[in-house]
Design an enzyme around this catalytic site. Sequence first.
Site, PDB file in Angstrom:
ATOM      1  N   ASP A   8       0.859  -1.167   0.000  1.00  0.00           N
ATOM      2  CA  ASP A   8       0.000   0.000   0.000  1.00  0.00           C
ATOM      3  C   ASP A   8       0.910   1.236   0.000  1.00  0.00           C
ATOM      4  O   ASP A   8       2.123   1.121   0.220  1.00  0.00           O
ATOM      5  CB  ASP A   8      -0.890  -0.030   1.239  1.00  0.00           C
ATOM      6  CG  ASP A   8      -1.857   1.132   1.291  1.00  0.00           C
ATOM      7  OD1 ASP A   8      -2.349   1.551   0.234  1.00  0.00           O
ATOM      8  OD2 ASP A   8      -2.108   1.636   2.404  1.00  0.00           O
ATOM      9  N   ASP A  10      -0.202   5.054   1.154  1.00  0.00           N
ATOM     10  CA  ASP A  10      -0.413   5.942   2.293  1.00  0.00           C
ATOM     11  C   ASP A  10      -0.274   5.205   3.619  1.00  0.00           C
ATOM     12  O   ASP A  10      -0.868   4.142   3.823  1.00  0.00           O
ATOM     13  CB  ASP A  10      -1.808   6.571   2.221  1.00  0.00           C
ATOM     14  CG  ASP A  10      -1.963   7.471   1.006  1.00  0.00           C
ATOM     15  OD1 ASP A  10      -1.066   8.283   0.759  1.00  0.00           O
ATOM     16  OD2 ASP A  10      -2.993   7.354   0.303  1.00  0.00           O
ATOM     17  N   ASP A  19      -3.753  12.179   0.296  1.00  0.00           N
ATOM     18  CA  ASP A  19      -4.963  12.984   0.129  1.00  0.00           C
ATOM     19  C   ASP A  19      -5.093  14.014   1.248  1.00  0.00           C
ATOM     20  O   ASP A  19      -5.389  15.184   1.003  1.00  0.00           O
ATOM     21  CB  ASP A  19      -6.200  12.091   0.082  1.00  0.00           C
ATOM     22  CG  ASP A  19      -6.312  11.307  -1.209  1.00  0.00           C
ATOM     23  OD1 ASP A  19      -5.661  11.694  -2.197  1.00  0.00           O
ATOM     24  OD2 ASP A  19      -7.056  10.306  -1.240  1.00  0.00           O
ATOM     25  N   ASP A  95      -5.191   3.098  -3.176  1.00  0.00           N
ATOM     26  CA  ASP A  95      -6.346   3.916  -3.515  1.00  0.00           C
ATOM     27  C   ASP A  95      -5.978   5.401  -3.539  1.00  0.00           C
ATOM     28  O   ASP A  95      -6.838   6.255  -3.342  1.00  0.00           O
ATOM     29  CB  ASP A  95      -7.482   3.669  -2.505  1.00  0.00           C
ATOM     30  CG  ASP A  95      -8.832   4.090  -3.040  1.00  0.00           C
ATOM     31  OD1 ASP A  95      -8.912   4.414  -4.231  1.00  0.00           O
ATOM     32  OD2 ASP A  95      -9.798   4.111  -2.257  1.00  0.00           O
ATOM     33  N   ASP A 170      -1.738  -1.253   5.767  1.00  0.00           N
ATOM     34  CA  ASP A 170      -2.107  -0.708   7.066  1.00  0.00           C
ATOM     35  C   ASP A 170      -3.616  -0.526   7.238  1.00  0.00           C
ATOM     36  O   ASP A 170      -4.113  -0.533   8.359  1.00  0.00           O
ATOM     37  CB  ASP A 170      -1.450   0.671   7.262  1.00  0.00           C
ATOM     38  CG  ASP A 170      -2.036   1.718   6.338  1.00  0.00           C
ATOM     39  OD1 ASP A 170      -2.904   2.493   6.790  1.00  0.00           O
ATOM     40  OD2 ASP A 170      -1.658   1.758   5.160  1.00  0.00           O
TER      41      ASP A 170
END
Length: 229
Positions: A8, A10, A19, A95, A170
Amino acid sequence: MSSLAVFDFDRTIVQDDSDNTIINKLREKKPPPEWEVTNQDWTPYMSDVFEHAYSAGLHPSHILDSIASMRPTPGMQELFRELHERGWHLLVLTDANSVFVDHWLDTHGLKDTVTAVVTNKAFWNNNRLFIEPCMRQGSCALCPTNLCKTLALEQFCEGRSYRRLVYCGDGRNDYCPAKHLPSTSTVYPRSGFPLHTLIKNEPSSVSARVVPWEDAFAILRDLFNDKQK
C-alpha cells in the site's frame, strides 16, 4: 521464478496520507469541501478537492512539493532497494492516485525499483488535477467501487507465477486482499493500524502468515535473516 511484494502507499510506504496532505494544504487557502460521511467512495470527494484547489489558485508545483515532502516510513527505502537487488517484483497497490505515487517514488529515487503501480489514474489539464477510478466494481462489498484490491491483485498476477508472495499494508482496504492470500504467503499489517486490528479481531479470517511491523526494517529482517538492520 520471481517473488512478489505488494505495498500500500499511504501510511505504509509513506508516513502520511497523500490525500490528507493536499486537503491540509488547501486549508491554508480555502476551506475544503465537506465530506459526506454516508458517501462510501472517497475518490469522487477528492475530485471535488482538486476542483477547490484549482479555484483557490493552488498551483501544481505546490501540490507536488507537498507530496514530495511526505516522509518515507523508516526502513522502506532500504527494503525496496534490497527487494529490487534480489530480483523481486514490487507492486504498489493503492487507492491514492498515479500522479501522487509516481511523483513521490521518482523524487525519492525508488521509481526504478517498482515493477508496477496500480491505482486511480490522475492527470493534469490546465493546472487542474483530474482523477479517474482504477476500476468500476460492484462484486465486492468490502471494497469501494473504484478499487477492490483483491480483484486488482488477481488481474496483475494473471499469467504470472511467483515463488513467494508478501503483502504489506495498514488500512481497512487492505483487509480484503489479506483475507484472500494463500496460506503460503505472508501479510505484514502495520502495528496499531486498522488492518492489524481487523486481523486481531478475526484471526481465522486470514490464512496467510501474519507478521506485524512498526518499521520496514522489521520486514527486512523477517524476509532476509541475513540482513541485520
